[in-house]
Write a protein that holds these residues in place. Structure first.
Motif, PDB file in Angstrom:
ATOM      1  N   ALA A  76      -8.260  28.958  40.594  1.00  0.00           N
ATOM      2  CA  ALA A  76      -9.690  28.741  40.808  1.00  0.00           C
ATOM      3  C   ALA A  76     -10.001  27.248  40.943  1.00  0.00           C
ATOM      4  CB  ALA A  76     -10.488  29.351  39.657  1.00  0.00           C
ATOM      5  N   VAL A  77      -9.392  26.429  40.094  1.00  0.00           N
ATOM      6  CA  VAL A  77      -9.633  24.980  40.149  1.00  0.00           C
ATOM      7  C   VAL A  77      -9.117  24.390  41.464  1.00  0.00           C
ATOM      8  CG1 VAL A  77      -9.034  22.763  39.114  1.00  0.00           C
ATOM      9  CG2 VAL A  77      -9.686  24.672  37.656  1.00  0.00           C
ATOM     10  N   TYR A  87     -11.401  25.302  44.284  1.00  0.00           N
ATOM     11  CA  TYR A  87     -12.627  24.509  44.185  1.00  0.00           C
ATOM     12  C   TYR A  87     -12.399  23.086  44.681  1.00  0.00           C
ATOM     13  CZ  TYR A  87     -16.044  21.406  42.021  1.00  0.00           C
ATOM     14  OH  TYR A  87     -16.964  20.421  41.805  1.00  0.00           O
ATOM     15  N   LYS A  88     -11.262  22.476  44.300  1.00  0.00           N
ATOM     16  CA  LYS A  88     -10.991  21.099  44.720  1.00  0.00           C
ATOM     17  C   LYS A  88     -10.776  21.014  46.233  1.00  0.00           C
ATOM     18  CE  LYS A  88     -10.971  18.144  42.501  1.00  0.00           C
ATOM     19  NZ  LYS A  88     -12.126  17.311  42.052  1.00  0.00           N
ATOM     20  N   TRP A 120     -12.147  22.959  48.461  1.00  0.00           N
ATOM     21  CA  TRP A 120     -13.488  23.072  49.048  1.00  0.00           C
ATOM     22  C   TRP A 120     -14.253  21.759  48.883  1.00  0.00           C
ATOM     23  CZ3 TRP A 120     -18.091  22.545  46.302  1.00  0.00           C
ATOM     24  CH2 TRP A 120     -19.253  22.784  47.041  1.00  0.00           C
ATOM     25  N   GLN A 121     -14.143  21.148  47.707  1.00  0.00           N
ATOM     26  CA  GLN A 121     -14.843  19.889  47.454  1.00  0.00           C
ATOM     27  C   GLN A 121     -14.334  18.785  48.383  1.00  0.00           C
ATOM     28  OE1 GLN A 121     -13.935  17.854  43.758  1.00  0.00           O
ATOM     29  NE2 GLN A 121     -16.080  17.270  43.475  1.00  0.00           N
ATOM     30  N   SER A 133     -15.663  19.388  51.871  1.00  0.00           N
ATOM     31  CA  SER A 133     -17.098  19.077  51.962  1.00  0.00           C
ATOM     32  C   SER A 133     -17.349  17.579  51.972  1.00  0.00           C
ATOM     33  CB  SER A 133     -17.853  19.716  50.789  1.00  0.00           C
ATOM     34  OG  SER A 133     -17.704  21.118  50.797  1.00  0.00           O
ATOM     35  N   CYS A 182     -11.683  17.666  37.069  1.00  0.00           N
ATOM     36  CA  CYS A 182     -10.838  18.866  36.930  1.00  0.00           C
ATOM     37  C   CYS A 182      -9.345  18.558  37.028  1.00  0.00           C
ATOM     38  CB  CYS A 182     -11.190  19.952  37.943  1.00  0.00           C
ATOM     39  SG  CYS A 182     -12.883  20.569  37.793  1.00  0.00           S
TER      40      CYS A 182
END
Length: 224
Positions: free
Chosen positions: A34-35, A38-39, A41-42, A45, A113
């Motif tokens: 999950a982390v 998320y990273k 995607w970050q 972005s 994270c």
């Protein structure tokens, strides 16, 4: 039986074999995945790695064309572009320390994270070893209780189950460590780009210098 029920049965069987240690490792693997997602995607972005427009803007600054540099910065998808554009729009009165602090804040946000992933990479093999030690204790305790009527297959089965926790710990730790290294290397490159861009903004090369002198330090990238 659908796929979800089948997967749940398999997970329950694994947990029953490995005990609570395997259950904890499964939770850590889900958290790690999950982390990482998320990273990624970050980073996407924030435009991490998209440096082409930044490089062109810095080249225009060295050529004494701030308006053209501002145009490239407006087109850039990189998270550093708004900071540089704001400093460029200040007409030379921007505070360098303030710009560096803003860039550092954005980079620190991208570093969040990392400690979670580092902790998972370090603790997973230790948890696996801990599970193996507990399993070996149970196996030899069963051997002692059996006395002279020892079934070798039962002992071998107990040892196999105990070693499975070590394998599970390594299976979680190794990919997590590799992905963390990948993320850290991308961020280190981004910090280098930020330092070069800010220095170029406040101290452009004298007119007549070759444009390649400022382009060379940037990591190679074709993305904007």
């Amino acid at each position: 039986m659908n796929v979800i029920d089948l997967l749940q049965d398999r997970l329950n069987a694994i947990v029953d074999l490995g005990g609570p240690v395997v259950a904890i490792l499964l939770c850590l693997s889900v958290l790690s995945l999950a982390v990482v997602l998320y990273k990624l995607w970050q980073y996407a972005s924030a435009g991490v790695g998209r440096h082409r427009s930044l490089k062109q803007a810095m080249a225009e600054l060295d050529a004494g064309r701030p308006d053209a540099a501002a145009g490239y910065l407006r087109k850039s998808r990189n998270h550093l572009a708004p900071v540089l554009l704001r400093a460029l729009g200040a007409g030379g009165v921007a505070d360098k320390a303030r710009i560096e602090a803003e860039a550092a804040r954005r980079l620190d946000k991208l570093e969040r994270c990392f400690r979670i992933l580092d902790s998972i990479a370090q603790i997973s093999p230790l948890l696996g070893l801990f599970g193996t030690v507990l399993g070996m204790i149970d196996a030899f305790q069963a051997l002692q209780d059996a006395g002279s009527s020892v079934d070798p297959s039962t002992l071998a089965g107990g040892i196999w189950v105990a070693l499975m926790t070590t394998a599970a710990g390594l299976a979680v730790s190794m990919p997590t460590s590799l992905l963390l290294t990948f993320l850290e290397s991308r961020l280190a490159r981004e910090r280098s780009v930020a330092e070069i861009a800010i220095e170029t903004l406040f101290a452009p090369l004298p007119e007549g210098k070759a444009k390649d002198e400022v382009l060379r330090p940037f990591p190679q990238s074709n993305a904007r």
